[in-house]
Write an enzyme that holds these catalytic residues in place. Sequence first.
Site, short mmCIF file in Angstrom:
data_model
loop_
_atom_site.label_atom_id
_atom_site.label_comp_id
_atom_site.label_asym_id
_atom_site.label_seq_id
_atom_site.Cartn_x
_atom_site.Cartn_y
_atom_site.Cartn_z
N ARG A 112 0.82 -1.22 0.00
CA ARG A 112 0.00 0.00 0.00
C ARG A 112 0.85 1.26 0.00
O ARG A 112 0.41 2.31 -0.46
CB ARG A 112 -1.00 -0.03 1.17
CG ARG A 112 -2.08 -1.08 0.97
CD ARG A 112 -2.89 -1.26 2.23
NE ARG A 112 -2.07 -1.74 3.33
CZ ARG A 112 -2.11 -2.96 3.84
NH1 ARG A 112 -2.95 -3.84 3.36
NH2 ARG A 112 -1.32 -3.31 4.83
N GLU A 152 6.10 -9.90 15.71
CA GLU A 152 5.58 -10.43 16.97
C GLU A 152 5.94 -11.92 17.08
O GLU A 152 6.41 -12.40 18.10
CB GLU A 152 4.07 -10.21 17.01
CG GLU A 152 3.47 -10.34 18.39
CD GLU A 152 1.97 -10.15 18.35
OE1 GLU A 152 1.45 -9.72 17.29
OE2 GLU A 152 1.33 -10.44 19.37
P1 AMP Z 1 4.27 -2.44 11.75
O1 AMP Z 1 5.57 -2.99 11.29
O2 AMP Z 1 3.72 -3.17 12.93
O3 AMP Z 1 4.32 -0.94 11.97
O4 AMP Z 1 3.18 -2.71 10.64
C1 AMP Z 1 3.61 -2.70 9.34
C2 AMP Z 1 2.61 -2.91 8.26
O5 AMP Z 1 1.53 -3.74 8.62
C3 AMP Z 1 2.07 -1.59 7.83
O6 AMP Z 1 2.65 -1.35 6.56
C4 AMP Z 1 0.60 -1.78 7.72
O7 AMP Z 1 0.25 -1.81 6.36
C5 AMP Z 1 0.30 -3.14 8.30
N1 AMP Z 1 -0.51 -3.11 9.52
C6 AMP Z 1 -0.14 -3.50 10.74
N2 AMP Z 1 -1.14 -3.43 11.62
C7 AMP Z 1 -2.19 -2.95 10.93
C8 AMP Z 1 -3.56 -2.64 11.28
N3 AMP Z 1 -4.03 -2.81 12.50
N4 AMP Z 1 -4.35 -2.16 10.30
C9 AMP Z 1 -3.87 -1.99 9.04
N5 AMP Z 1 -2.63 -2.28 8.67
C10 AMP Z 1 -1.79 -2.75 9.60
#
Ligand code: AMP
Length: 171
Positions: free
Chosen positions: A59, A96
């Site tokens: 995205r 995680e």
């Molecule tokens: P993070 O590494 O945890 O910051 O998450 C990375 C990717 O996961 C981001 O590019 C988001 O597109 C996706 N993502 C993680 N959690 C969510 C959520 N609750 N809703 C939508 N996209 C999420």
Amino acid sequence: MEDLKSIIRDVPDFPKKGIIFKDITTLLADAKSFQRMVDLLAHRYVGLKIDKVVGVEARGFIIGAALAYKLGAGVVLVRKPGKLPSETFSKTYDLEYGTDTLEIHKDAIVKGERILIADDVLATGGTMSAVVDMVTSLGGEIVECCFMAELNFLGGRQKLPQGKVFSLLTF
Ligand code: AMP
């Protein structure tokens, strides 16, 4: 901003139980909201001499490309392993459960270039933190990491360079 926030759809228990997924496809599909989101983000970086916008699969490609077009900058792709055809620099980072890897073309960034990194949602910050490391390793100067939306309660910005994180919408 509330109208932009309200058009993002919450999908409970996706991709697994307990996670409320912020589905931005509803915002992308609405012509006025998409245009406004891109214009508001781009406005922040006009005049900051951005050389390249790095978009994070998948995205982040949509937001990154739109921003780069508005700013007259190039687009650089950060992709999942095995997708980029030329020589890559890769980074493995912790999730995680388990790990994930991202790749960037080694020659996509020239030392000293001013870089804006774009993604849709800042959650735990693990992904963006890995991208920051990759861009820095290639010699890019990070102007900012920008997001359409941030999940404040996960504290992801703590993992990112201080003062270099911007989110249009916060939840
Ligand atoms: P993070 O590494 O945890 O910051 O998450 C990375 C990717 O996961 C981001 O590019 C988001 O597109 C996706 N993502 C993680 N959690 C969510 C959520 N609750 N809703 C939508 N996209 C999420």
